[in-house]
Design an enzyme around this catalytic site. Structure first.
Site, mmCIF file in Angstrom:
data_model
loop_
_atom_site.group_PDB
_atom_site.id
_atom_site.type_symbol
_atom_site.label_atom_id
_atom_site.label_comp_id
_atom_site.label_asym_id
_atom_site.label_seq_id
_atom_site.Cartn_x
_atom_site.Cartn_y
_atom_site.Cartn_z
ATOM 1 C CG ASN A 1 27.604 27.645 54.303
ATOM 2 O OD1 ASN A 1 28.828 27.629 54.360
ATOM 3 N ND2 ASN A 1 26.941 28.392 53.430
ATOM 4 C CB SER B 1 25.128 30.344 50.967
ATOM 5 O OG SER B 1 24.694 31.497 51.630
ATOM 6 C CG HIS C 1 25.927 27.128 47.997
ATOM 7 N ND1 HIS C 1 26.377 26.485 49.132
ATOM 8 C CD2 HIS C 1 26.340 28.428 48.114
ATOM 9 C CE1 HIS C 1 27.013 27.362 49.902
ATOM 10 N NE2 HIS C 1 27.017 28.525 49.296
ATOM 11 C CD GLU D 1 26.957 22.779 49.739
ATOM 12 O OE1 GLU D 1 27.191 22.019 50.697
ATOM 13 O OE2 GLU D 1 26.382 23.891 49.888
#
Ligand code: T1G
Length: 693
Positions: A487, A416, A437, A449
């Site tokens: 993130n 991640s 991801h 992702e």
């Protein structure tokens, strides 16, 4: 008769006029289509040889609604409500012949016809609510007259597409005709209507079902109450409810006035602008400028997953759900059995809710094979690694996979935030390596992702994007950086949330404005839900942060009944005096004098640094376009769709305002904070992120 205009053809066969629309890709009711239908209906009505009229579309679908690309532009007559009235007032039976999806204005046009026939695979719906709108061409007044107010309420507020069988049972479709025979069957149906001298069934005059609901306000009160949580923050669902109330309580033409007024209010509002933006953004994500849509893709017939934990198990379900066999690898038998057990439990829960047949539970479990032997992955077409987030562990796994898995297979990491290029470099085939991801729970969250490494080949990218679509995900292509898109921006928000804790705000003070803004929850409630001990260990804990102290006190979140918040038996959160004292102690030790921080400052200091990080992500080409960033946040982090995403929101607020606020908060945003040059430039030029094409 022949062509009426570029998209409309009128022919007469044995006394039946056939109006055929051909406006690819989805026969949207753009101006030419509207004008064509009106002209053709008038011609057919005036032709004495014509006994009835059939309206049918070429291509893959009946009208899938008004042309959304025309919204926001000056409307051109004939307007859709006029088209529907024109059809309804034809003096001969009119029959809508439906295939594909009759949606929005398309279903409203069909409701203007006196009869509707459809093939079994057809679907109907009024999904305007997904665009922050309501049906604006009589659908809110005609639908309840046919299916009744209850079903109409459910259809206009959910936007669900109902199948032909259900529509037929509800009276929406008069006859289901065999697949592939639509045109001929519709003509035969029209002839039958004429032969049997059936009446011109004008839906506007069918009042039984609405009158039966008159004087029963509880119908609407109960519906509002039952859906309050789901509709929180949205305007359109409530507006849709009001139109159905109007259909029940007012004569047709009065109800139409209410529909028009409420439609225009929504059309002029920011929520619909945001949701229409998202409609097109969700379709743009698949377009990769340097990977043409005809790039050949690789067949993915067998998948391997390393790690049967929460992520590995959820990821495996996505493939089993679409019939792709999966081999799950674990290091210990006990972990493997636990992982497979969790998957079965998830499927059985879904079956208990009636959303999956028991035989399908077994079928999907049958596609999952567990093993402790990595070698079993040798003939997989795709292997996804979902092990502990540690670079050395990842590189070791990829080094082994490189020796075991057949050439031509794709090797993917579910990391991640770690550097995918570094992981790829642990193999001799970096062009076959990328990041995939997934978001937890991976079998539920729509976002994926797709992380493009510097050596990842275009064929691997095209295959991954196609696979994302196949497993029902929204694939967003992103580049390699710490935390990719989602993130990385989240870290900017979290940093400010943590900083404001030390300045005097409590976790609940910070969570509230974000919740009121429309996020499912604020950062601290989210922490408690996920568990404060992710990445924490008693051994290394040094009481250096509020989070560490909470964990040391076994306040690890909802699962321990306490974290930042205290939780009751029903897991309802309430502010905690314990947490408050810990935070005040930390602030005192840091020599900070706590201050009252306004909700506006809290919201702006949480969101604007995210936007700024988004601009840097665009500068670094980690994301292809601003709307991709918005799709990441809406589908991965619960950003409210009616606010369009962080980048759309920035355009709504005004980039100059965002920059001004970032400058105003300056020092509070941290020593290493800097404003994105792209953001400053666009602000200075009075431009929007949407101007970045
Ligand atoms: N208007 C304009 N373009 C549309 C469109 C529409 N209504 N629907 C689809 N497209 C484009 C889309 O952008 C894409 O373009 C291509 O068609 C294929 O779509 C007064 C106010 C029909 C189920 O909300 O749900 O009527 O990217 O990739 O997955 O009451 O499209 O290829 O350039 O989605 O097979 C109400 C919206 C409008 C339905 C097909 N109708 N469309 O799905 O293909 S508001 C809707 C869909 C209204 C009236 C009101 C889906 C689909 P491109 P796609 P798909």
């Amino acid at each position: 008769m022949g062509a009426i205009n570029a998209v409309t053809d009128l022919s007469v066969e044995d006394g039946i006029a056939i109006i055929t629309i051909n406006n690819p890709p989805v026969n949207a009711l753009g101006h030419a289509v509207r004008d064509g239908i009106v002209q053709a209906m008038q011609k057919a009505d005036a032709d004495a040889a014509v006994k009835a009229v059939v309206l049918i579309c070429e291509g893959r679908t009946f009208h899938a609604g008004a042309d959304i690309t025309e919204f926001g532009k000056p409307p051109v007559s004939p307007w859709l409500p006029e088209v529907v009235t024109e059809i309804e007032n034809v003096s001969k039976p009119t029959v809508a012949a439906i295939h594909g999806t009759a949606l929005g204005g398309g279903l409203e046009v069909a409701l203007g016809c006196h009869y509707r026939v459809a093939v079994p695979s057809a679907k109907c719906g009024l999904p305007e609510v997904h665009l922050g709108l309501l049906p604006g061409a009589g659908g809110t007044q005609r639908l309840p007259r046919i299916v009744g107010p209850e079903q109409a309420l459910a259809m206009v507020t959910s936007g669900a597409h109902i199948d032909a069988k259900t529509a037929n049972a509800a009276g929406l479709i008069d006859e289901i005709v065999p697949e592939g025979t639509l045109r001929a069957s519709a003509i035969a149906f029209a002839k039958k209507v004429v032969a049997e001298n059936r009446p011109l069934k004008k839906v506007r005059d069918m009042n039984d079902k609405v009158e039966a609901a008159r004087g029963k306000p509880e119908l609407f009160a109960d519906f509002r109450k039952a859906n309050a949580r789901k509709f929180r923050g949205f305007l359109a669902p409530e507006y849709n409810i009001r139109t159905i109330e109007a259909a029940v309580n007012l004569p047709f033409d009065e109800g139409m006035k209410v529909e028009r007024k409420l439609f225009q209010e929504l059309m002029g509002g920011v929520q619909s602008a945001a949701q229409r933006y998202v409609f097109f953004a969700e379709r743009e994500v698949w377009k990769i400028p340097d990977v043409p849509s005809d790039t050949p893709t690789l067949p993915i017939a067998k998948v391997g997953i390393i790690g049967a934990g929460t992520m590995g198990g959820g990821i495996a379900m996505n493939f089993a759900n679409v019939g792709i066999p999966v081999t799950l690898v674990e290091t210990r038998q006990e972990a493997l059995e636990r992982g497979l057990g969790v998957i079965r439990k998830n499927y059985e829960t879904t079956a208990k809710r009636g959303k999956l047949k028991p035989e399908d539970v077994e079928k999907r479990m049958g596609l999952l094979t567990g093993t402790l032997a990595l070698e079993k992955l040798a003939d997989c077409d795709l292997v996804i690694e979902a092990v502990f987030e540690n670079m050395d562990v990842k590189k070791d796994v990829f080094g082994k996979l490189d020796k075991i898995v057949k050439q031509g297979a794709i090797l993917a990491s579910n990391t991640s935030y770690l550097n995918v290029n570094e992981i790829a470099a642990a193999t001799q085939r970096p062009e076959w390596v990328l990041g995939l991801h997934f978001f937890s729970p991976a079998n539920v969250m729509r976002l994926l992702e797709v992380v493009r490494g510097e050596k990842t080949s275009k064929q691997v990218i095209a295959t991954a994007m196609q696979l994302a679509k196949k497993i029902g995900k929204i694939g967003v292509l992103v580049g390699v950086c710490n935390g990719f898109v989602g993130n990385r921006m989240l870290a900017a928000r979290q940093a400010q949330a943590q900083a404001m804790l030390m300045e005097g705000a409590m976790p609940w003070d910070i969570d509230k404005p974000l919740y009121d803004f429309g996020m499912p929850m604020g950062p601290f409630a989210m922490g408690d839900l996920a568990g404060l001990d992710i990445g924490w260990s008693k051994e290394t804990s040094k009481s250096s942060t509020v989070r560490e102290v909470l964990c040391e006190m076994d306040r690890r979140g909802q699962k321990t009944g306490a974290g930042f918040y205290d939780y009751d038996e029903q897991r309802n959160a309430k502010p905690s005096a314990v947490t408050e004292k810990i935070i005040k102690d930390f602030a005192a030790k840091a020599g900070v004098t706590p201050r009252q921080i306004s909700e506006q400052e809290i919201l702006e200091r949480c969101i604007y640094p995210m936007i700024n990080e988004g601009a840097k992500i665009l500068e670094e080409k980690i994301a292809i376009r601003p709307s991709d960033i918005d799709i990441v946040w809406i589908n991965g982090y619960g950003w409210p769709v009616y606010r369009g995403g962080p980048m759309f929101h920035a355009d709504t607020v005004g980039l100059a305002n965002v920059v001004a606020k970032l400058k105003e908060y300056g020092p509070k945003l941290g020593a290493d904070f800097s404003i994105s040059p792209l953001l400053e430039k666009l602000a200075a030029e009075g431009k929007k992120f949407q101007d970045l094409k």
